[in-house]
Enzyme design. Structure first.
Site, PDB file in Angstrom:
ATOM      1  N   CYS A 247      11.551   0.333   4.281  1.00 26.75           N
ATOM      2  CA  CYS A 247      12.816   0.149   3.466  1.00 26.75           C
ATOM      3  C   CYS A 247      13.485   1.229   3.004  1.00 26.75           C
ATOM      4  CB  CYS A 247      12.656  -1.005   2.513  1.00 26.75           C
ATOM      5  SG  CYS A 247      13.914  -1.190   1.394  1.00 26.75           S
TER       6      CYS A 247
ATOM      7  N   LYS B  34     -24.754   1.847  12.690  1.00 21.29           N
ATOM      8  CA  LYS B  34     -24.054   0.711  12.584  1.00 21.29           C
ATOM      9  C   LYS B  34     -24.246  -0.253  13.747  1.00 21.29           C
ATOM     10  CE  LYS B  34     -22.076   1.396   8.277  1.00 21.29           C
ATOM     11  NZ  LYS B  34     -20.625   1.374   8.137  1.00 21.29           N
TER      12      LYS B  34
ATOM     13  N   CYS C  21      13.275  -8.108   1.523  1.00 23.27           N
ATOM     14  CA  CYS C  21      13.675  -8.139   0.124  1.00 23.27           C
ATOM     15  C   CYS C  21      14.904  -8.835   0.129  1.00 23.27           C
ATOM     16  CB  CYS C  21      13.601  -7.037  -0.810  1.00 23.27           C
ATOM     17  SG  CYS C  21      14.801  -5.983  -0.334  1.00 23.27           S
TER      18      CYS C  21
ATOM     19  N   CYS D 130      14.644  -5.001   5.524  1.00 29.42           N
ATOM     20  CA  CYS D 130      13.753  -5.350   4.573  1.00 29.42           C
ATOM     21  C   CYS D 130      13.701  -6.883   4.180  1.00 29.42           C
ATOM     22  CB  CYS D 130      13.906  -4.496   3.288  1.00 29.42           C
ATOM     23  SG  CYS D 130      12.862  -4.503   1.945  1.00 29.42           S
TER      24      CYS D 130
ATOM     25  N   GLU E 240     -35.331   0.892   8.818  1.00 30.00           N
ATOM     26  CA  GLU E 240     -35.098  -0.319   8.088  1.00 30.00           C
ATOM     27  C   GLU E 240     -33.910  -0.969   8.037  1.00 30.00           C
ATOM     28  OE1 GLU E 240     -34.061   2.217   3.928  1.00 30.00           O
ATOM     29  OE2 GLU E 240     -36.391   2.106   4.677  1.00 30.00           O
TER      30      GLU E 240
ATOM     31  N   TYR F  92     -36.023   0.613  -1.594  1.00 26.70           N
ATOM     32  CA  TYR F  92     -36.031   1.406  -0.287  1.00 26.70           C
ATOM     33  C   TYR F  92     -36.135   3.036  -0.443  1.00 26.70           C
ATOM     34  CZ  TYR F  92     -31.060   1.518  -0.575  1.00 26.70           C
ATOM     35  OH  TYR F  92     -29.941   1.368  -1.179  1.00 26.70           O
TER      36      TYR F  92
ATOM     37  N   CYS G 218      14.479  -2.262  -4.388  1.00 24.47           N
ATOM     38  CA  CYS G 218      13.356  -3.085  -3.457  1.00 24.47           C
ATOM     39  C   CYS G 218      12.562  -3.578  -4.438  1.00 24.47           C
ATOM     40  CB  CYS G 218      13.087  -2.545  -2.210  1.00 24.47           C
ATOM     41  SG  CYS G 218      11.833  -3.641  -1.399  1.00 24.47           S
TER      42      CYS G 218
END
Length: 778
Positions: free
Chosen positions: A443, A325, A421, A419, A125, A237, A449
C-alpha cells in the site's frame, strides 16, 4: 525475504537484506523466547537464518555483533533481574538430512585426524521441545536458576524453577563439584498440557498453542505461585561452569547428573558413527508420538569430553554437537477463507483461515500463504481441501490442494489491487536492482493507512526503538481505535491529557498505579538517544545497526535532519538507481562510465555487447561487464548508461549519507524518500516538539591506543558481550570488522576461536586474549 539468489546480490543489496533479516529474526526470537507466541514455523525461521548466514559467508565484512551468526536466543526482559552465565549457553547447528549427519561425522574425523578404522562414539538424545534453563549449585545447594536469554545473560527465574519437582533444591549423592551449572529443558507432558488447556478454556482463561509455548509462558510468570500450579517437568542434559571435572565422557556425565537427583532422558544412548546416529534417529522418529512429550529432533554429541575440548567452537556453535531435526508433520483440512494482513511498510500478506485441524498435537486454524504468486502457484481456492505442513509451528505452510479436480470447484482467488483499509489506496509491486518485479504488493498510503499506522506505532514503542514500558500491542490498538493515537507525538500528548487519563481510570478500568506507570514510562522517553530516535521513525531499509552508524556519523539531530532534507532535494533518477544496484556495479564502475564520452554511433557494430563494453570502458572486470550487459543490450543503451552515470546521480547531500561507511545508496535513498514527503516531515516535527532532548551520539576518540585500528572479536567471549566489546572499541576510535584480512590490526579471541584465528595467523595479525585487550584499552 528476497527471491534473488545470494550469489547475485550486490553488496548494498546484501547489506539491506541482512539488516532486514537480522531485524526479522530478532523479532521472532523475542516472540519465541520472551512472549511464548511465535508467528512463524521452525522451518520458516530456519530458512530465514540459513539465508542470513549465506549472505554473511559471501560478504564477511557485513558481519556485525547484531548479525544472525552472532546472536543466540533473545534479549532478556526488564521484568526479571539479569543473570550472567558462568559459561555461555550456545546454540547448535541443525541438520535436516542423513547426508548432513554423515558430513558432520566426517568433519569430526578430519578435524581430529582419526584413522579410518577408529570409531567415533556419540551420545544421542531426544531434542526436547521446551525452554532451556541453567541451574547454578554452590556446595550442593541451588542458588540461581536462569533462562538462556541471549546466551550470555539470562533472566533470573530462580523462584519459579524452585517450584518444579524434578529440580533438586540440594544435590544428593557424592562427587558433585563445589560449583556447577546444570543445564536442561523445562517442558510440559502432553496429557497435563491438554488438561490445563481444557480447564482454562472452560473458565475463559488464556490457552496455549502448544506445550513449548506453555512451558515458556509458565516459567516466565512474575508470580511463582502461578508457576507452581503448572505441570512442568525438567530433563537435565548438559552443564556449564564447573569448579572441577566430574566425568570423562558425555555418557558418564549424564549418569553423574542422574545420581545427583536429576531426571535424565531414558532414551539418551551412546552409539557409534553415522550408522548408529541414523538408527537412533529412525527409532525416535518412529516412537515420537508415544513419548508423552514433544520432541522436534535428536541431538548428537561427541562422547569423549577431551575430544569436545579439541573440537571447540565455530562462531556461536560447538563443532562437536548438532541437532538433527525431524521433517515437518502433515495433515489435511478445508480452506474456509483468505484474509489479508498489512505490515508496517504496507506489505499485504495473505493468511489462510482453515477448518481447525490437529497437527502434531497442536490445533491449527491459520496458515501462511506468503504472497499472490504463492497463491497462484498452489492454485488454492475457497472450499479446497489442502495439505498442511507443520514443524513445531503455530502458523504452518500449505503444501498443495488435494481435490483440485473436483466438480464445482470455486473460481481462482483474486489478490486485491487496492489496500484493504478505508482509503482503498492502490497497491504497487516494486522492482529490484535487476529490474525483476517483487512478489510483495504494498500500500502506498504509508501513515495515512490505519493498518500501517498501527504497525508504525508498535515499531516506535518496541524495545530497540523508544522502548516505552506499559505501551504494548494491546494498548496501542485500543488507544488507536479510540482515536487517541495516530502518530508518535500523540503518545507523549496522551501522558499530559488529563481528560483521556481520567477516561482510562473511569471507563477502561485502569488502576491509579497502572495509569501512573504508563505516564512514567512515556515521560521517561522524552529524552532519547539519537540512534534510537532514528530507528524509531520506522524508515524502510533503516535497521537498528544502520541507525547506530548514522547517529555516529552525524552526531547530532540537527546535523542528521539537515543531511536528510538536503538528500530529499537531490534524488537520483530511477535509471541511476538501477545502474548502481546492478550486479557487480560498484561506485568505481559508475565513475568510469561517467568519465567516458562514447560516440553516438557504434564504432564496433559487429562486436557482441560484452566486447563493446570492454572497448568503450577499458579496465572493467568481467563481473561488472556482465552486470552492465543486463541493463543495455545495444550501443545506444550503453551511451544512455554513460549519460545516466554522468548527469542523473544524487546531489551532494544524498551522496553525503550514501558515503557513510556501512550505509550505502539504498539506505540513503530510503531516507531521502521519507523526508521528501511533507506528511512525514510534519510527523517528525510534531514528535521532536514533544521531546525534551535528543541526545548527541558519542564522538569516537582519536587519542587512544586503538584509534584508527581495525579489530575483530571471535570465540566465546567471557569478559564482555560482543555488543559491549564493539561499542567500547568504537567509542575508542577503532573500527570493528566481522572478518580477518591483512588490514586487520588486532584479533581478540575468546575460547573456541576457529577459522578467524587461522586467518589471523596467516596474515600476521596480532592476537590478544580478552585480558590483553582490556589492558591495551585501559
Amino acid at each position: 525475504m528476497s527471491d534473488t539468489p545470494v550469489d547475485q546480490l550486490t553488496e548494498s543489496a546484501a547489506r539491506e537484506e541482512l539488516d532486514r533479516l537480522a531485524a526479522e529474526l530478532a523479532r521472532h526470537d523475542a516472540l519465541y523466547h520472551r512472549e511464548a507466541a511465535p508467528e512463524i514455523s521452525d522451518a520458516d525461521y530456519d530458512a530465514l537464518k540459513r539465508r542470513a548466514l549465506e549472505i554473511e559467508e559471501l560478504f564477511p565484512d557485513l558481519t556485525s555483533p547484531a548479525s544472525p551468526s552472532q546472536v543466540v536466543g533473545a534479549p532478556i526482559s526488564s521484568q526479571f533481574a539479569p543473570v550472567r552465565h558462568g559459561v555461555p549457553m550456545l546454540s547448535l547447528d541443525n541438520a535436516f538430512s542423513a547426508e548432513e549427519v554423515t558430513d558432520f561425522v566426517a568433519r569430526i574425523r578430519r578435524f581430529l585426524r582419526l584413522p579410518g578404522d577408529e570409531p567415533v562414539a556419540f551420545v544421542g538424545e531426544p531434542k526436547i521441545d521446551g525452554l532451556s534453563a541453567s541451574l547454578r549449585y554452590e556446595r550442593g545447594m541451588l542458588v540461581t536458576g536462569a533462562t538462556r536469554g541471549d546466551g550470555r545473560t539470562g533472566e533470573d527465574v530462580t523462584a519459579n524453577l524452585r517450584t518444579i519437582a524434578d529440580i533438586p533444591q540440594s544435590l544428593p549423592g557424592k562427587g558433585w563439584p563445589d560449583v556447577i551449572e546444570v543445564r536442561g529443558e523445562v517442558y510440559a507432558p502432553n496429557d497435563a498440557f491438554d488438561a490445563f488447556n481444557a480447564a482454562a478454556e472452560a473458565e475463559g482463561q488464556r490457552t496455549y498453542a502448544n506445550p513449548r509455548n506453555f512451558a515458556a509462558g509458565s516459567l516466565r510468570q512474575k508470580d511463582p505461585t502461578i508457576t507452581a500450579k503448572r505441570p512442568l517437568r525438567f530433563f537435565a542434559y548438559a552443564w556449564g561452569e564447573t569448579s572441577a571435572a566430574f566425568a570423562d565422557t558425555q555418557a558418564d556425565a549424564l549418569k553423574a547428573l542422574e545420581s545427583w537427583g536429576f531426571h535424565v532422558n531414558a532414551r539418551s544412548r551412546r552409539v557409534e558413527d553415522a550408522a548408529g546416529l541414523q538408527a537412533l534417529y529412525a527409532e525416535l522418529e518412529r516412537d515420537r508420538a508415544g513419548l508423552g512429550y514433544d520432541i522436534d529432533g535428536v541431538v548428537y554429541k561427541v562422547d569423549r569430553l577431551d575430544w569436545q575440548a579439541r573440537l571447540g567452537f565455530v562462531a556461536r556453535t560447538p563443532r562437536w554437537a548438532i541437532a538433527h531435526k525431524f521433517p515437518a508433520q502433515q495433515a489435511t483440512t478445508v480452506l474456509e477463507d483468505i484474509d489479508i494482513q498489512v505490515g508496517r511498510t504496507g506489505s499485504h500478506t495473505p493468511v489462510a483461515r482453515l477448518h481447525p485441524v490437529t497437527v502434531g498435537g497442536v490445533v491449527v486454524r491459520n496458515a501462511t500463504l506468503h504472497n499472490a504468486d504463492e497463491i497462484a502457484r498452489l492454485d488454492v481456492r475457497l472450499g479446497d481441501t489442502v495439505t498442511l505442513q507443520r514443524a513445531g509451528d503455530v502458523i504452518p505452510q500449505i503444501l498443495g490442494v488435494v481435490d483440485a479436480d473436483r466438480p464445482g470447484r470455486g473460481p481462482p482467488w483474486e489478490f486485491p489491487h487496492l489496500c484493504i483499509c478505508p482509503l482503498k489506496t492502490a497497491l504497487v509491486k516494486e522492482t529490484n536492482a535487476s529490474g525483476v518485479e517483487s512478489v510483495v504488493r504494498r500500500c502506498t498510503g504509508e501513515l495515512a493507512c490505519p493498518f500501517q499506522r498501527i504497525e508504525h506505532l508498535k515499531h516506535f514503542c518496541s524495545r530497540r526503538a523508544f522502548d516505552i514500558e506499559g505501551l504494548g500491542e494491546k494498548q496501542i490498538i485500543a488507544f488507536h481505535d479510540r482515536g487517541w493515537l495516530s502518530q508518535p507525538a500523540d503518545i507523549f500528548r496522551l501522558a499530559r491529557d488529563a481528560e483521556k487519563l481520567d477516561a482510562l481510570r473511569n471507563e477502561d478500568g485502569y488502576g491509579e498505579v497502572s495509569v501512573r506507570n504508563l505516564v512514567a514510562g512515556i515521560d521517561a522517553r522524552r529524552t532519547i538517544a539519537l540512534d534510537r530516535f532514528i530507528y524509531g521513525l520506522g524508515v524502510r531499509d533503516i535497521g537498528e545497526q544502520t541507525s547506530i552508524v548514522l547517529a555516529r556519523a552525524f552526531e547530532t539531530w540537527p546535523a542528521f535532519e539537515a543531511a536528510c532534507l538536503a538528500a530529499a532535494e537531490g534524488m537520483p533518477s530511477e535509471d541511476w538507481v538501477r545502474l548502481n544496484e546492478a550486479h557487480a556495479v560498484s561506485p568505481r564502475v559508475v565513475a568510469t562510465l561517467a568519465e567516458a564520452s562514447p560516440p553516438a554511433d557504434d564504432p564496433w557494430p559487429e562486436a557482441p555487447i560484452d566486447q563493446k563494453i570492454a572497448l568503450a570502458f577499458p579496465g572493467l572486470a568481467a563481473p561488472a561487464r556482465r552486470g552492465l550487459a543486463t541493463l543495455a543490450d545495444d550501443w545506444a543503451g550503453l551511451v544512455r548508461l554513460a549519460a545516466v552515470a554522468r548527469n542523473e546521480g544524487p546531489s551532494e547531500g544524498l551522496g553525503q549519507i550514501a558515503g557513510v561507511s556501512g550505509v550505502g545508496p539504498v539506505a540513503a535513498r530510503a531516507l531521502a524518500l521519507f523526508f521528501r514527503e511533507p506528511h512525514n516531515r510534519a510527523m517528525v516535527d510534531a514528535l521532536v516538539a514533544e521531546l525534551a532532548r535528543i541526545e548527541d551520539a558519542e564522538r569516537p576518540k582519536s587519542d587512544t591506543p586503538v584509534a584508527g585500528k581495525t579489530v575483530v572479536f571471535t570465540g566465546a567471549l567471557e569478559r564482555f558481550t560482543r555488543d559491549e566489546a564493539k561499542a567500547r572499541a568504537e567509542s575508542l576510535g577503532a573500527k570493528v570488522s566481522g572478518s580477518v584480512s591483512k588490514k586487520t590490526d588486532y584479533l581478540v579471541a575468546g575460547p573456541g576461536a576457529g577459522s578467524k584465528m587461522a586467518d589471523a595467523l596467516k596474515h600476521g595479525v596480532t592476537v590478544l586474549t580478552e585480558d590483553e585487550w582490556l589492558a591495551l584499552i585501559g
